[in-house]
Design an enzyme around this catalytic site. Structure first.
Site, PDB file in Angstrom:
ATOM      1  N   GLU A   1       0.827  -1.206   0.000  1.00 33.78           N
ATOM      2  CA  GLU A   1       0.000   0.000   0.000  1.00 33.78           C
ATOM      3  C   GLU A   1       0.866   1.263   0.000  1.00 33.78           C
ATOM      4  O   GLU A   1       0.455   2.308  -0.497  1.00 33.78           O
ATOM      5  CB  GLU A   1      -0.927  -0.006   1.231  1.00 33.78           C
ATOM      6  CG  GLU A   1      -2.330   0.507   0.913  1.00 33.78           C
ATOM      7  CD  GLU A   1      -3.349   0.242   2.012  1.00 33.78           C
ATOM      8  OE1 GLU A   1      -4.341  -0.426   1.729  1.00 33.78           O
ATOM      9  OE2 GLU A   1      -3.147   0.700   3.156  1.00 33.78           O
TER      10      GLU A   1
ATOM     11  N   HIS B   1       7.810 -26.873   0.864  1.00 39.77           N
ATOM     12  CA  HIS B   1       7.100 -27.968   0.207  1.00 39.77           C
ATOM     13  C   HIS B   1       5.952 -27.458  -0.638  1.00 39.77           C
ATOM     14  O   HIS B   1       5.025 -28.191  -0.951  1.00 39.77           O
ATOM     15  CB  HIS B   1       6.628 -28.970   1.271  1.00 39.77           C
ATOM     16  CG  HIS B   1       7.776 -29.480   2.080  1.00 39.77           C
ATOM     17  ND1 HIS B   1       8.466 -30.612   1.748  1.00 39.77           N
ATOM     18  CD2 HIS B   1       8.405 -28.948   3.164  1.00 39.77           C
ATOM     19  CE1 HIS B   1       9.458 -30.795   2.621  1.00 39.77           C
ATOM     20  NE2 HIS B   1       9.445 -29.789   3.481  1.00 39.77           N
TER      21      HIS B   1
ATOM     22  N   LYS C   1     -13.935   1.606  -2.949  1.00 40.23           N
ATOM     23  CA  LYS C   1     -14.791   1.939  -1.793  1.00 40.23           C
ATOM     24  C   LYS C   1     -16.000   2.740  -2.250  1.00 40.23           C
ATOM     25  O   LYS C   1     -17.125   2.493  -1.824  1.00 40.23           O
ATOM     26  CB  LYS C   1     -13.997   2.805  -0.794  1.00 40.23           C
ATOM     27  CG  LYS C   1     -13.111   2.074   0.155  1.00 40.23           C
ATOM     28  CD  LYS C   1     -12.683   3.059   1.238  1.00 40.23           C
ATOM     29  CE  LYS C   1     -11.572   2.559   2.105  1.00 40.23           C
ATOM     30  NZ  LYS C   1     -11.027   3.588   2.981  1.00 40.23           N
TER      31      LYS C   1
HETATM   32  O1  PA5 Z   1      -3.018   1.823   5.988  1.00 39.34           O
HETATM   33  C1  PA5 Z   1      -4.116   2.326   5.839  1.00 39.34           C
HETATM   34  O2  PA5 Z   1      -4.307   3.551   5.926  1.00 39.34           O
HETATM   35  C2  PA5 Z   1      -5.328   1.468   5.529  1.00 39.34           C
HETATM   36  O3  PA5 Z   1      -4.979   0.143   5.367  1.00 39.34           O
HETATM   37  C3  PA5 Z   1      -6.341   1.579   6.656  1.00 39.34           C
HETATM   38  O4  PA5 Z   1      -5.769   1.133   7.855  1.00 39.34           O
HETATM   39  C4  PA5 Z   1      -7.604   0.780   6.351  1.00 39.34           C
HETATM   40  O5  PA5 Z   1      -8.127   1.146   5.107  1.00 39.34           O
HETATM   41  C5  PA5 Z   1      -8.660   1.001   7.423  1.00 39.34           C
HETATM   42  O6  PA5 Z   1      -8.953   2.366   7.526  1.00 39.34           O
HETATM   43  P1  PA5 Z   1      -9.641   2.981   8.794  1.00 39.34           P
HETATM   44  O7  PA5 Z   1      -8.718   2.820   9.942  1.00 39.34           O
HETATM   45  O8  PA5 Z   1      -9.856   4.409   8.445  1.00 39.34           O
HETATM   46  O9  PA5 Z   1     -10.929   2.251   8.997  1.00 39.34           O
END
Ligand code: PA5
Length: 462
Positions: free
Chosen positions: A308, A337, A451
């Protein structure tokens, strides 16, 4: 809280020898001149990161110094622990879930949830609900009667549909079984702070309505960098982990990772190798392969952090670059394996990160048995520990023989100190890698579109 003896405060070690050209050829390993070339870029990136850290742009670096937040976490954990709950259920996804999952697997005994309460030392079982599979969620609800359960809903934005839908189900259930007034004893909120200039979180009105305890996630700390904030530390404290020692581990690693040096700063050295592997040696994948079940979920946490943070279409100058390395999790010896055939004989497009635990908490002897079978002599009276170590070395040597580059990280022991060091180092490594790729490490624009579509399909506003 389980205490880590001072003698176990030993630093983790990294070794990149097998990622060098001398080990795996110039086609697949980093050459001395490539190290020389990247050094000024690393040092320039260090200056920018230092400056921006000082300006407060990246809060993750300094979470271990936030004594007030840790004191608040410990106080709340002591309060909620006094209820003697059977279950702690975390509602959260991505960065709100992967950190505590990784810590629990690393620091509490295997099969923790299956142990009796006495063997769990009175600690609650942990359920991390990071998905919205209705079968799983219903099964959790059946396993965790509301009266015996503490929920911690974690969402920085406070609007993640997956998490909020879970919260809605849980709130209705708690209202029915414990009553609105007692909800504050069963639900804790972790979200963005309130106050002037702070973004709106849908969890704020929930906290207010039910007078819930809530923790603030600093605005300059992104989800995947939040494990040392209350996101990870409140559930960790509830689960008996030594959060003070974790902070000490972060502080020690912060010291090492603050060095303006390519060779002496483990995070920078690893970031440089991973980056060069991708852009110069065609290693578009980064495999994280721990040889310890306890580190299995750290590989998962790493996959999110790396993917990410670095997987970006645009660079910081607005050019289309499609940057990033695909992270892959594997487990030694299990995946020898399953995956290693591909890793050795398939495309040479991966850099391998082998995680090693030098001393396991258990020493398990293989007994002198089945003595009629001569072929088993090599195992008899040895230990499972020795076999694990031999498997690790075997894989490393086999990878080297096929000119596959490997970096190794060794944890002297598996404990709160070393695990915190490892996570902190990987965070700093990611920040440096982002600078080398010249991308924004801390945003995730690619996640937003899906989203929005899902929200529209549910009849909401895009
Ligand atoms: O690293 C990030 O920002 C994302 O993976 C968030 O943690 C994830 O989308 C969850 O978001 P939130 O904490 O706003 O619910």
């Amino acid at each position: 809280m389980k205490k880590t003896p001072a003698k176990e405060y030993a630093n983790i070690e990294i070794n990149i020898t097998r990622a060098k050209s001398a080990a795996v050829s110039a086609a697949h390993g980093i050459t001395p001149s490539e190290f020389k070339e990247i050094e000024p870029r690393v040092l320039a990136a260090h200056k920018i990161l230092r400056k921006e850290r000082k300006e407060g742009k990246y809060g993750f670096y300094d979470l271990h110094k936030d004594k007030a937040s840790l004191a608040e976490v410990k106080k709340a954990a002591a309060h909620f622990s006094s209820f003697g709950y059977e279950n702690l259920v975390v509602l959260g996804i991505g960065g709100s879930a992967l950190g505590i999952t990784a810590l629990q697997t690393a620091l509490n005994p295997p099969y923790f949830n299956s142990l009796s309460k006495r063997r769990r030392k009175g600690l609650p079982r942990l359920f991390v609900m990071d998905n919205i599979d209705p079968d799983t969620f219903r099964a959790m609800l059946r396993l965790c009667p509301p009266k015996k359960t503490l929920y911690n809903v974690i969402s920085k934005s406070g609007e993640t549909a997956e998490t909020i839908s879970q919260l809605m189900i849980v709130t209705a259930l708690l209202e029915k079984h414990v009553g609105a007034k007692a909800l504050k004893d069963h639900l804790v909120i972790t979200t963005s702070p309130t106050g002037p200039g702070a973004p709106k979180s849908l969890l704020h009105p929930v906290a207010k309505a039910y007078k819930l305890s809530s923790f603030a996630i600093p605005l300059n700390v992104g989800g995947r960098f939040s494990v040392f904030s209350p996101v990870g530390m409140f559930p960790a404290a509830m689960l008996g982990m030594d959060v003070d020692v974790m902070m000490a581990g972060c502080a020690a690693m912060d010291k090492l990772c603050s060095k303006p040096s390519l060779t002496e700063n483990p995070a920078y050295l690893r970031a440089a190798v991973q980056y060069l592997m991708d852009v110069k040696k065609g290693k578009s994948m980064s495999v994280m392969m721990p040889y310890a079940d306890g580190l299995r979920d750290i590989a998962d946490w790493y996959c999110q952090l790396w993917a990410e943070s670095l997987g970006k279409r645009l660079d910081l100058d607005g050019n289309e670059v499609f940057a990033g390395q695909t992270p892959i999790k594997a487990l030694g010896a299990t995946d020898q394996h399953s995956q290693v055939q591909l890793y050795r004989e398939g495309p040479n497009d991966k850099i391998f990160n082998i995680l090693e635990v030098r001393r396991f908490n258990t020493n398990l002897r293989i007994p002198d048995t089945l003595s009629d079978i001569k072929e088993l002599d090599y195992l008899r009276n040895k230990s499972m520990n020795k076999l694990m170590s031999a498997e690790l070395r075997g894989t490393m040597d086999a990878l080297k023989a096929s000119q596959r580059p490997v970096m190794r990280i060794t944890l002297p022991r598996l404990n709160a100190y070393t695990v915190a060091q490892l996570l902190y180092m990987l965070e700093v490594e990611t920040a440096m890698a982002g600078r080398l790729y010249n991308v924004n490490t801390f945003d995730q624009p690619g996640v937003e579109e899906g989203k929005k579509i899902a929200r529209r399909l549910m009849g909401g506003e895009a």
